[in-house]
Write an enzyme that holds these catalytic residues in place. Structure first.
Site, mmCIF file in Angstrom:
data_model
loop_
_atom_site.group_PDB
_atom_site.id
_atom_site.type_symbol
_atom_site.label_atom_id
_atom_site.label_comp_id
_atom_site.label_asym_id
_atom_site.label_seq_id
_atom_site.Cartn_x
_atom_site.Cartn_y
_atom_site.Cartn_z
ATOM 1 N N ASN A 9 40.091 32.362 43.381
ATOM 2 C CA ASN A 9 39.879 33.521 44.256
ATOM 3 C C ASN A 9 39.004 34.509 43.496
ATOM 4 O O ASN A 9 39.473 35.175 42.574
ATOM 5 C CB ASN A 9 41.236 34.147 44.600
ATOM 6 C CG ASN A 9 41.103 35.466 45.342
ATOM 7 O OD1 ASN A 9 40.031 35.784 45.858
ATOM 8 N ND2 ASN A 9 42.182 36.229 45.393
ATOM 9 N N LYS A 11 37.732 37.211 44.494
ATOM 10 C CA LYS A 11 37.910 38.602 44.949
ATOM 11 C C LYS A 11 36.541 39.264 45.173
ATOM 12 O O LYS A 11 35.605 38.580 45.579
ATOM 13 C CB LYS A 11 38.768 39.385 43.949
ATOM 14 C CG LYS A 11 40.060 38.644 43.588
ATOM 15 C CD LYS A 11 41.060 39.519 42.916
ATOM 16 C CE LYS A 11 42.216 38.670 42.390
ATOM 17 N NZ LYS A 11 43.348 39.449 41.963
ATOM 18 N N HIS A 94 46.841 37.719 51.265
ATOM 19 C CA HIS A 94 46.871 38.042 49.826
ATOM 20 C C HIS A 94 47.526 39.409 49.643
ATOM 21 O O HIS A 94 47.345 40.313 50.476
ATOM 22 C CB HIS A 94 45.446 38.040 49.267
ATOM 23 C CG HIS A 94 45.412 38.082 47.769
ATOM 24 N ND1 HIS A 94 45.603 39.242 47.061
ATOM 25 C CD2 HIS A 94 45.245 37.100 46.850
ATOM 26 C CE1 HIS A 94 45.540 38.966 45.761
ATOM 27 N NE2 HIS A 94 45.327 37.673 45.615
ATOM 28 N N GLU A 96 46.811 41.834 47.838
ATOM 29 C CA GLU A 96 45.867 42.965 47.836
ATOM 30 C C GLU A 96 45.502 43.363 49.258
ATOM 31 O O GLU A 96 45.314 44.545 49.556
ATOM 32 C CB GLU A 96 44.622 42.600 46.998
ATOM 33 C CG GLU A 96 44.963 42.572 45.511
ATOM 34 C CD GLU A 96 44.101 41.666 44.666
ATOM 35 O OE1 GLU A 96 43.042 41.216 45.123
ATOM 36 O OE2 GLU A 96 44.512 41.391 43.516
ATOM 37 N N GLU A 166 52.778 34.239 44.800
ATOM 38 C CA GLU A 166 52.144 35.109 43.819
ATOM 39 C C GLU A 166 52.964 36.387 43.656
ATOM 40 O O GLU A 166 52.825 37.320 44.461
ATOM 41 C CB GLU A 166 50.736 35.494 44.286
ATOM 42 C CG GLU A 166 49.827 34.333 44.567
ATOM 43 C CD GLU A 166 48.369 34.757 44.500
ATOM 44 O OE1 GLU A 166 47.668 34.245 43.635
ATOM 45 O OE2 GLU A 166 47.959 35.614 45.287
ATOM 46 N N GLY A 172 46.788 39.726 37.948
ATOM 47 C CA GLY A 172 45.808 40.506 37.196
ATOM 48 C C GLY A 172 46.409 41.340 36.078
ATOM 49 O O GLY A 172 45.753 42.232 35.550
ATOM 50 N N SER A 213 48.113 35.584 36.919
ATOM 51 C CA SER A 213 47.734 35.468 35.505
ATOM 52 C C SER A 213 47.794 34.032 34.997
ATOM 53 O O SER A 213 48.232 33.784 33.866
ATOM 54 C CB SER A 213 48.594 36.413 34.656
ATOM 55 O OG SER A 213 48.370 37.761 35.051
HETATM 56 C C1 PEP Z 1 44.980 36.235 42.649
HETATM 57 O O1 PEP Z 1 44.082 37.007 42.876
HETATM 58 O O2 PEP Z 1 45.421 35.566 43.590
HETATM 59 C C2 PEP Z 1 45.483 36.107 41.285
HETATM 60 C C3 PEP Z 1 46.518 35.351 41.078
HETATM 61 O O3 PEP Z 1 44.827 36.804 40.295
HETATM 62 P P1 PEP Z 1 44.991 36.625 38.694
HETATM 63 O O4 PEP Z 1 44.900 35.134 38.419
HETATM 64 O O5 PEP Z 1 43.841 37.371 38.126
HETATM 65 O O6 PEP Z 1 46.318 37.144 38.315
#
Ligand code: PEP
Length: 251
Positions: A9, A11, A94, A96, A166, A172, A213
Site C-alpha cells: 500500500n 498510500k 483502511h 486511515e 491491521e 507506521g 510495521s
Molecule cells: C498500511 O498502510 O496498511 C500499513 C500496514 O502500513 P505500515 O506497514 O507502514 O505500518
C-alpha cells in the site's frame, strides 16, 4: 491450501512517473518469486502507468479506495466502473480512511458489494485502536467490523475477498503486533467470525493478511502462523527491498 498474498500500500507517495520507474525496477525480481501472489497499490493517478508497466505480469495492481456509486455528482471520487479493467484489487476500509475521512462500517460494506459487482477483489481492512486494545475491546471491535463489512455477501462473494487485520497502533509506528497476537485476533475475531457467517469451507478459503510495521525482518514470523496468509505492507513497500520482503514471505 491458501496461496500467500503480499500487497504493498503506497498510500499518498510517489508521483505517476516515480511510480512507473519504481515498478519497472522491481517487477522482474518480483516476477521470479514463486508460490505467492503479489500486488502493488499506487495512488489513483499512477494506476494507468503502473498497470501498463505490469501488463502481462503476475504482479497485480490495486487501488487504495473507491466510492460505491457508478457515476454522478461525487466530486473527487473514483467509481468501480473506472477501476474495472484497470486493476484487480481495491483496498477498502483502511484505518486511515476511517479515521481521517470519516468512513463508516456501512460505507465500507457498500464499497465491498460494489467492488465485487465489478469484478474487483476487495482487500477489507479491520483493526482496533490503541485505546480499544488497552481496554480489552479488540476481539469485540474487530469481530463487529468483520460482521459489518461482510453483511449481505453471498458465500461465493465472501470467498473472493481478502481481509487485512491491521491494529491501528501498529501502522507506521514500528511497533508491530507479535505474530502470536496477530494470529490470535485473526483466528478468533476474523476467521471464526467468517466461519459463523459463511461456514467453514468459505472461511477456510478466505485469505487474511496481517498489516502493521511489517518488514523484511519480521514477515517470516507472521507467515509461519496457521491463519496468517500474507501481509498488507505500507512503508516497507516503497523501497526496492520490498522484493526481499516478498521473498522472505515464502516460508
Ligand atoms: C498500511 O498502510 O496498511 C500499513 C500496514 O502500513 P505500515 O506497514 O507502514 O505500518
Amino acid at each position: 491450501m491458501r496461496t500467500p498474498f503480499v500487497a504493498g500500500n503506497w498510500k499518498m507517495n510517489k508521483s505517476a512517473d516515480a511510480a512507473v520507474s519504481f515498478v519497472r525496477e522491481i517487477a522482474s525480481q518480483l516476477e521470479a518469486i514463486d508460490g505467492i501472489d503479489i500486488a502493488v497499490c499506487p495512488p489513483f493517478v499512477a494506476l494507468p502507468g503502473v498497470a501498463a508497466a505490469l501488463a502481462g505480469s503476475r504482479v497485480g495492481v490495486g487501488a487504495q479506495n473507491m466510492y460505491y456509486e457508478e457515476s454522478g455528482a461525487y466530486t473527487g471520487e473514483i467509481s468501480p466502473t473506472m477501476l474495472q479493467g484497470l486493476c484487480r484489487y481495491v483496498i477498502l476500509g483502511h484505518s486511515e480512511r476511517r479515521a481521517l475521512f470519516g468512513e463508516t462500517d456501512d460505507g465500507v460494506n457498500k464499497k465491498i458489494l460494489a467492488a465485487l459487482a465489478h469484478q474487483l477483489t476487495p482487500i477489507v481492512c479491520v483493526g482496533e485502536s490503541l485505546a480499544q486494545n488497552e481496554a480489552g475491546e479488540t476481539q469485540s471491535f474487530v469481530s463487529g467490523q468483520v460482521r459489518a463489512a461482510f453483511a449481505g455477501l453471498s458465500d461465493w462473494q465472501a470467498a473472493v475477498c481478502v481481509v487485512a487485520y491491521e491494529p491501528i497502533w501498529a501502522i507506521g509506528t514500528g511497533r508491530s503486533a507479535t505474530s502470536q497476537q496477530a494470529e490470535d485476533i485473526i483466528r478468533t475475531s476474523v476467521r471464526d467470525v467468517l466461519t459463523d457467517l459463511f461456514g467453514p469451507d468459505t472461511a477456510q478459503a478466505i485469505r487474511i493478511q496481517y498489516g502493521g510495521s511489517v518488514t523484511v525482518d519480521n514477515i517470516a514470523e507472521y507467515m509461519r502462523q496457521p491463519d496468517i496468509d500474507g501481509a498488507l505492507v505500507g512503508g516497507a513497500s516503497l523501497k526496492s527491498s520490498f522484493v526481499d520482503l516478498v521473498r522472505s514471505a515464502v516460508v
